[in-house]
Each structure stands twice: as C-alpha cells, then as structure tokens.
Design an enzyme around this catalytic site. Sequence first.
Site, mmCIF file in Angstrom:
data_model
loop_
_atom_site.group_PDB
_atom_site.id
_atom_site.type_symbol
_atom_site.label_atom_id
_atom_site.label_comp_id
_atom_site.label_asym_id
_atom_site.label_seq_id
_atom_site.Cartn_x
_atom_site.Cartn_y
_atom_site.Cartn_z
ATOM 1 N N ASP A 1 -10.103 -0.856 1.431
ATOM 2 C CA ASP A 1 -10.100 -2.110 0.655
ATOM 3 C C ASP A 1 -11.414 -2.861 0.866
ATOM 4 O OD1 ASP A 1 -7.471 -1.449 0.113
ATOM 5 O OD2 ASP A 1 -6.645 -2.783 1.645
ATOM 6 N N ARG B 1 -4.137 4.133 11.075
ATOM 7 C CA ARG B 1 -3.042 3.258 10.647
ATOM 8 C C ARG B 1 -2.102 3.941 9.654
ATOM 9 N NH1 ARG B 1 -3.444 4.260 5.620
ATOM 10 N NH2 ARG B 1 -5.055 3.339 4.338
#
Length: 341
Positions: A296, A129
């Site tokens: 995250d 990504r």
Amino acid sequence: MAYEGILLGMGNPLLDISAVVDDEFLKKYDVKLNNAILAEDKHLPMYDEMSKKYNVEYIAGGATQNSIRVAQWMLQIPGATGYMGSIGKDKFGEEMKKSSMASGINVHYYEDESAPTGTCAVCVVGGERSLIANLSAANCYKTEHLKRPENWALVEKAKYFYIAGFFLTVSPESIQLVAEHAAAKNKIFSMNLSAPFICEFFRDAQEKALPYMDYVFGNETEARTFAKVHGWETDNVEEIALKISQWPKASGTHKRITVITQGADPVVVAEDGKVKLFPVVLLPKEMLVDTNGAGDAFVGGFLSQLVQEKPIEDCVRAGCYAANVIIQRSGCTYPEKPDFN
C-alpha cells in the site's frame, strides 16, 4: 498546479488490530502467512483473543486508505487527497475519522447505522504479516453516497483515482461510475490486483473494470494468480505484467502501465510493449519490523509523484522509499515528515 483534491481514493476503511502473534495462534485459526483473506465465522473470535492475549495496536487502515494516507504524507499539502468508504457509527469509526483528518485527507465517509466499523486482524510472525478482514460496515457502501452532490464534487475535482481491488467485493457499480467518468474526462484511473482471491473469485467484476485502468498495481503472487485464472501458460512476472498492460482499453487517451512489486526483488514496470526492472533498496533483516502496508505504501509513494507528473523512474523510487519507511515501523505508520528528495 493546484493540488487541492487532485487524488481521490475509494475503498474499505478498516481499523487494523495489529499484533505480533505466534505460530500456534495462526494454526488455531487456520491462517497462512503473507496472505490476505476475508474473515469467515471460524475467524471471528480471533479479534477479541488478540486484544486480550497480545500487545495490540489500533491503526486506521484498509488498503486504499493506507495508500492515500502515504500519498498525503509524501505530498505534505493538506487536502491534496480525498477518500470515500463506509464506516459504522461507533467508537472505532470516530477513531478512524480523527486519524484520517489529522493526516490531512479530505474524508467523506458513509456512516452505516446497522453495522460496526470494519476491522482487520494483522498477525505478524517474524516480520511477515497475514491479514484477516472483517468488513462489517465497509461492506455497506452505497452508490447513492457517491452520487450525493457534495461527494460527486470530489470526483469532479480529482484528476487521479486509485481504488484497491478489495472494493470490487463491495461496490463494483461505484467503481464503474468513477472509471467511466475518468475515461470521459481524460483523467487517470488506477487499481490494484490486491489479493489472489480477488483475481480468482471476483474475476468478472475485475475484468469489467480492467479496460478503464491506466495503471495496474500488484505483487508477484497476485500477478501469477491473475495469469493462472486467465489460462496464461506462464508464471514469469515480466511476461504477465506485459500481457496485463496490453489488455484492451476503454479509452485510447492514456496507455496502460503495469507495476508489479516482488518484495526484495526488482519492481517490474511494463509499458509500450517493453519491460523495465527497478532494483529496490534492500533493508538489513534486523531493521525489518513488519511488512504490513508495504505494498500500500509503495502505491502511495508512487502516486505522490505521479500526480506531480514526474517520470516513472521517480514514481518507482518514491514507492520504494515509502515502502522502506513503512516496513521499519509497526503497521502502516510513518514519521512526521518524509525525507525523500
């Protein structure tokens, strides 16, 4: 132990506009894979183009909010976590509120009248990504909001704090207030290196907060950039993690622990002048959907055990578990309940 409000996050709430795109699209907007940048004028048309051209998903995101959502999911105790940041008074802001409250987080957003809710283009190619963040309202967070009695009460109540480095671009003074409170009250304050550009262009703000950090999270690219910026003649991640852990501290109550992830390679943990490596659970390539939110999620999983005062091994294991779940799904999303034991 009372878990209500034990963990508080502050950061830039962004609505992720996530889609699988092609190389052509990346080239058109001069975007590199596996990177995180702030949107420039040349990037602004991409948000619209993505939603017209590709099959997009809207997911409540932003680095800190992702970690807090994952920690909340792992804990399964409503209201165990809180979160502050700035959104716009608009449709996307309403979506964000709905989504966060549904996941059990006690959110106290500052609602800005003048700017739209921040968005982040998540461009996925081959499972990897790239993130292009248009902060908008997220950029408008004010220290006054933090100081309001009903919001500062969250700070008083929390025993653990987590803030991604991205917030250094918005409100370093809010970070400093919380960091100093944590040091004065013997609480745990943690931050993330977050992106190479933070280490490079927000070095002063990062260095000001660093003495207060009890935990420093990051990935191998960010760690190497941090080392380069500080003139350390090494790109050995273990060595860098150790040097970060030995950076001077504002309070001697807690030692600093550095935790660096390296994708499929072992997680590096530096504490007490020693380095430990923890292998990650490898996922067959065909099961990888996208890596957005993996870092995250790792932090969220880690924090979910840390607030329960579990040993570092369990924290890392929970971090790896959460990251593993997230990369098998689109965006930073997860099933209804974790099966971590």
